[in-house]
Every structure is written in structure tokens, then in C-alpha cells.
Design an enzyme around this catalytic site. Structure first.
Site, PDB file in Angstrom:
ATOM      1  N   GLY A   1      11.528  -3.985  -9.419  1.00  0.00           N
ATOM      2  CA  GLY A   1      11.321  -3.518  -8.227  1.00  0.00           C
ATOM      3  C   GLY A   1      11.965  -3.934  -6.754  1.00  0.00           C
ATOM      4  O   GLY A   1      13.489  -4.645  -6.912  1.00  0.00           O
TER       5      GLY A   1
ATOM      6  N   HIS B   1       1.212   6.040  -4.627  1.00  0.00           N
ATOM      7  CA  HIS B   1       1.956   6.244  -6.496  1.00  0.00           C
ATOM      8  C   HIS B   1       3.377   6.910  -6.268  1.00  0.00           C
ATOM      9  O   HIS B   1       3.313   7.693  -5.676  1.00  0.00           O
ATOM     10  CB  HIS B   1       0.995   7.722  -6.782  1.00  0.00           C
ATOM     11  N   ASP B   2       4.565   5.773  -6.908  1.00  0.00           N
ATOM     12  CA  ASP B   2       5.562   6.300  -6.810  1.00  0.00           C
ATOM     13  C   ASP B   2       5.783   7.853  -7.220  1.00  0.00           C
ATOM     14  O   ASP B   2       6.767   8.416  -5.777  1.00  0.00           O
ATOM     15  CB  ASP B   2       5.960   4.377  -7.417  1.00  0.00           C
ATOM     16  N   THR B   3       5.161   8.266  -7.725  1.00  0.00           N
ATOM     17  CA  THR B   3       5.399   9.864  -8.173  1.00  0.00           C
ATOM     18  C   THR B   3       5.315  11.118  -6.807  1.00  0.00           C
ATOM     19  O   THR B   3       6.216  11.999  -6.963  1.00  0.00           O
ATOM     20  CB  THR B   3       4.771  10.534  -9.595  1.00  0.00           C
TER      21      THR B   3
ATOM     22  N   THR C   1      11.246   6.022 -16.075  1.00  0.00           N
ATOM     23  CA  THR C   1      10.965   5.280 -16.721  1.00  0.00           C
ATOM     24  C   THR C   1       9.436   5.942 -17.885  1.00  0.00           C
ATOM     25  O   THR C   1       9.329   6.394 -19.601  1.00  0.00           O
ATOM     26  CB  THR C   1      10.495   3.990 -16.721  1.00  0.00           C
TER      27      THR C   1
ATOM     28  N   ASN D   1       3.158  14.139 -17.771  1.00  0.00           N
ATOM     29  CA  ASN D   1       4.036  13.262 -17.615  1.00  0.00           C
ATOM     30  C   ASN D   1       4.728  12.875 -19.177  1.00  0.00           C
ATOM     31  O   ASN D   1       4.231  13.649 -20.057  1.00  0.00           O
ATOM     32  CB  ASN D   1       2.643  12.194 -17.816  1.00  0.00           C
TER      33      ASN D   1
ATOM     34  N   GLY E   1      15.688   7.056 -10.523  1.00  0.00           N
ATOM     35  CA  GLY E   1      16.827   6.257 -11.428  1.00  0.00           C
ATOM     36  C   GLY E   1      17.668   7.699 -12.357  1.00  0.00           C
ATOM     37  O   GLY E   1      18.556   6.640 -12.709  1.00  0.00           O
TER      38      GLY E   1
END
Length: 489
Positions: free
Chosen positions: A13, A236-238, A259, A296, A406
Site C-alpha cells: 500500500g 475498486h482500484d481498477t 498482481t 480478469n 506498476g
């Protein structure tokens, strides 16, 4: 003044300060911390109080560095949640989505709600760790926590509750649970009742860009900062990452690479067709009432797990070093399907890869370089496969692919992706989830007027790297072999 974004990934994080000035956005990392799951007994959990502690450290560090901020927001991974009792106390550490409690549960749910009906209600990809299956697993084993629960909050909602005392569910994350009805724009109460789940668990849903509350006065005093608004962004990070895709006008394809790899496009309404169900695509909420039609893909988790095993075995490896070793290996010797069930959570990832290659009568990779190259080639070719399906479902032939997150720091993977899809790849920005979080905060504060303006700011602030295909014939041949080996249609 700036805004403070907490971006929580499955392995780490960070707290980042975003400053918008003269149409340009700058992002400064204030605090970074590990997010390590914890095995206790038979189960795998998130250490949620450690995450909350680290968030407080991020606020303290911002103050110590003299960095003032107007608001705070959080984004994280999807599907996982915490349960609160009637007094608002947390009932145990949240389960990790890779916990084995949901093994076999999908089939039990399908006995209650057929697959076609379930997809037609919410358009969500069938993954065994979805919230719907986690809750059904708790119900079936008569878990005390579920029996005592007064409310369910997704991970960012829960942490936001710790900050504000306000209980709200955010749209983009609620949509991933497979319990939200996108057409009715609310929780699917009928579905929840048919599954025998407690209907009272689900908090009111708010859209990205909603000011949910203020930093609790006692917490502001503890941290020695002024009370400020806490905003529900695309949590939601996406969803946040897609908000930061620097696309221009017209439809675009994206790959949020970390990830997990999440590939898709942005649509105005969910695609609930039978073909979308057959392909196991998902429709998740986004910014401005949009939906993310996506798939996904297992992603860099496979390399992360290999690295962890090799380090346990005494090898000195780094991600950059593995990429360099892979670059020295021949291309497209062996392939895996990254989404094969054997790679979900094996005890020894390198052995699982070797076993897959052995079973499919391929050359078995032996060294870390050969195994890493196998993974990267396979990911790039799986991206090509999913990009083609995204084009089919959306009716759009994409000119190229925007890669963010990332994972784009792996330049070899970006180049291999361009080779595999036979189209240009535009890579950037790296901190897409945090940047999207920051942009939506500024939208809530009235500093940015639309998602179109937000993406223009990203283009002006974070130039993308361009990767172009060099060997189309080689990769066309490799793709045909990949499809044959993996059995994809």
C-alpha cells in the site's frame, strides 16, 4: 492545496499526495508499506488493523513533511469485506480472496441460481472468490460472524468507516460483489433473499465523487491534522486506474497491469449477452456511471510467487533481474494458460509451471530465466486473446492498447505485449490507481469538471512510453501454438 490518496494493492500500500496546479498534476509518495496476508489456523486473512495503522502513519508523515491536504480517499482490491456487529465493532479479520473457504462453493450457488440467470442479473465474471461465494460459504458452515453481523463493508468502505464513522458502500466496488443489480442501481434484494443471506447487511450505495463524511474529530486530534472531507472515489482500484487512462476521444482498450491483469474497455451500459457469459467477462462500475467491460487475468502474481519461492530456496533474485534473465532466453519456447486453476494458489509456483508444460508435452523450463520467459510470453499472448474477445463483445476494433499500473515498469512485458497483439502499446502512468483516485477527489471538490478533462490532465502530466511490434510473423505463429497448447477457442 493537495489531496491525499491511499492506494492499497494485494501486496503493498502507499499514501500519495496529488497536487493540481496550472492544469498539471504532480504526485508525491508520502508513505509505502507492505500488505502481507496472515495464515491463522485453516484460513488466510488480511491484517486490516495493520493497514489502518499504516494509513494513519501516512497522514502523520504528510503532516511532518509540511504537506497540507484538502481531502482523503481510498482505493483497494475488490470482493473482500469486513463484518460489523450491532455496535459497529469489527467481527474478526477479513478473509483473503485466496482463502480456500470458497472451494466448490460456486457449484452450490448454481444449484440455487442457474449461471445464465445469475449473469443476466449482474453481468459479473464467475470467479470462485467473488463476494457472493464468500458469503455463501460462511452461511453454509454457519459462521458465527455472519450470524452476528449487522453490516458488511467492502475493504475501502471499512477503512473509510474507521476514518469517519460513516457506513456507505461505493458503487464500483459494490458492483464486483455479484450481489448488485446494475440496471436497478441497487443491491439485488431478491437474489440476496433467495440465497438465504441477511438482507440488512448491505449499506446504501454512493457514486464515485461523493463526499461521505469528515475525518472524525478525535482521530484528527490524535493525528494532529485538521478534520477534512473523506471522499468515496472509484474505490475498486481498477476503477480508479481506468479513470487515469490517458485516452483521447472514442473507445479505447486498457490493461491495468499488476498482481492481477485486468483488460477491457469502457462502456455506457453493462453487456449482459449470452456470449459475454460464455466468455466469462465482467461488467464493473466506473466513474460517471460508466461500466468496465473486462476480463480478469492472473497477471504478475505468477512471477511474484516464483520470486518468493526462489528466495526461500536461497536464490538472490529481483524483479528487474528476472526480467533481464528472461530477455536472454529464446522467445516462445513454452506456454502456460495464466488462468489455469493450477496457478491460483499452488504451494510451489515454479513446479506448477513445469508440471503444466510437462503435461502439455512442451519443453519444460528449468532455470528462473526460462520460467520467467515462459510466464511473460504467455501473459502477452493471453492479452492478445482477451483483446480480441473484448473487440468482439464491444464491436470496436481497437487501434492499440493502453497499459497502466506498476507492471508497466517491466519494459520487456510491454514490448512482448506489443509484439503479441501486433499493435502499438502506450504505457503509462505507473501509479494509475492512485492518480485516478486523486482525479476523482478533485472532481468532487469542483476543481475538475469531467472525466474527459481528467484524462486530458493525465496526458499532459504523464507522457506515455510507446512500444511497437517488430516481428509480426513470429508472433502470429507463436499465437497459433499458444491457442493450441492451452486449448483456448
Amino acid at each position: 492545496m493537495s489531496v491525499l490518496a491511499f492506494d492499497l494493492g494485494a501486496s503493498s500500500g502507499r499514501a500519495l499526495l496529488g497536487t493540481l496546479e496550472n492544469g498539471k498534476l504532480t504526485v508525491r509518495e508520502v508513505h509505502r508499506f507492505a500488505n502481507d496476508p496472515v495464515h491463522t489456523g485453516k484460513h488466510l486473512h488480511w491484517d486490516i488493523l495493520r493497514l489502518y495503522h499504516e494509513m494513519k502513519q501516512g497522514i502523520i508523515k504528510a503532516r511532518q513533511q509540511g504537506l497540507a491536504f484538502r481531502s482523503i480517499a481510498i482505493d483497494s482490491w475488490a470482493v473482500d469485506y469486513g463484518l460489523l456487529d450491532k455496535n459497529g465493532e469489527l467481527l474478526g479479520n477479513p478473509y483473503h480472496y485466496r482463502d480456500h473457504q470458497t472451494d466448490g462453493v460456486m457449484a452450490q450457488v448454481f444449484e440455487q441460481i442457474p449461471e445464465r440467470e445469475l449473469f443476466g442479473r449482474n453481468g459479473i465474471q464467475f470467479l470462485q472468490f467473488n463476494t457472493i461465494f464468500q458469503l455463501y460459504a460462511l452461511k453454509e458452515r454457519q459462521a458465527v460472524a455472519l450470524q452476528q453481523a449487522d453490516q458488511l463493508l467492502m475493504i475501502p468502505d471499512l477503512l473509510r468507516y474507521f476514518l469517519t464513522g460513516e457506513r456507505k458502500s461505493e458503487f464500483s466496488n459494490a458492483s464486483t460483489t455479484q450481489l448488485y443489480h446494475p440496471l436497478e442501481q441497487d443491491w439485488d434484494r431478491e437474489l440476496i433473499e433467495r440465497l438465504g443471506l441477511p438482507a440488512h447487511l448491505f449499506a446504501p450505495v454512493v457514486l464515485p465523487g461523493t463526499v461521505v463524511g469528515q475525518l472524525r474529530p478525535e482521530l484528527a486530534a490524535e493525528l494532529d491534522v485538521p478534520a477534512c472531507p473523506v471522499i468515496a472515489v472509484a474505490e475498486h482500484d481498477t476503477g480508479s486506474a481506468v479513470a487515469a487512462v490517458p485516452a483521447g476521444e472514442g473507445p479505447f482498450a486498457y490493461l491495468s497491469c499488476g498482481t492481477w491483469s485486468l483488460m477491457g474497455t469502457e462502456v455506457d451500459a453493462p453487456v449482459l449477452t449470452e456470449r459475454a457469459r460464455e466468455l466469462n467477462f465482467t461488467n464493473e462500475g466506473g466513474v460517471g456511471g460508466t461500466f468496465r467491460l473486462l476480463k480478469n487475468i492472473m497477471g504478475l502474481w505468477i512471477i511474484q510467487e516464483c520470486k518468493r519461492i526462489w528466495e526461500q530456496e536461497g536464490q538472490d533474485v529481483s524483479f528487474a533481474g528476472l526480467a533481464q534473465l528472461a530477455r536472454q532466453e529464446s522467445a516462445c519456447i513454452s506456454f502456460i494458460d495464466p488462468d489455469h486453476e493450477s496457478f491460483f494458489n499452488p504451494s510451489h509456483m515454479p513446479s506448477a509451471i513445469q508440471a503444466y508444460c510437462r503435461t502439455t508435452n512442451q519443453t519444460v523450463p528449468e532455470t528462473p530465466g526460462q520460467i520467467t520467459r515462459c510466464i511473460m510470453d504467455s501473459l502477452a499472448l493471453k492479452y492478445r486473446y482477451i483483446l480480441g474477445l473484448t473487440a468482439e463483445l464491444s464491436g470496436v476494433e481497437f487501434a492499440g492498447l493502453h497499459m497502466v499500473g506498476g507492471g508497466i515498469q517491466n519494459e520487456l512485458l510491454c514490448q512482448l505485449t506489443a509484439e503479441a497483439i501486433g499493435k502499438p502499446v502506450w504505457a503509462g502512468p505507473v501509479e494509475a490507481s492512485a492518480i485516478g483516485n486523486i482525479l476523482v477527489q478533485y472532481m468532487a471538490l469542483g476543481e475538475i469538471q469531467s472525466i474527459r478533462d481528467a484524462r486530458s490532465i493525465v496526458r499532459d502530466s504523464f507522457p506515455a512510453a510507446l512500444y511497437e511490434p517488430q516481428e509480426p510473423e513470429v508472433w502470429d505463429k507463436a499465437y497459433a501454438e499458444f491457442v493450441q497448447v492451452t486449448g483456448l477457442q
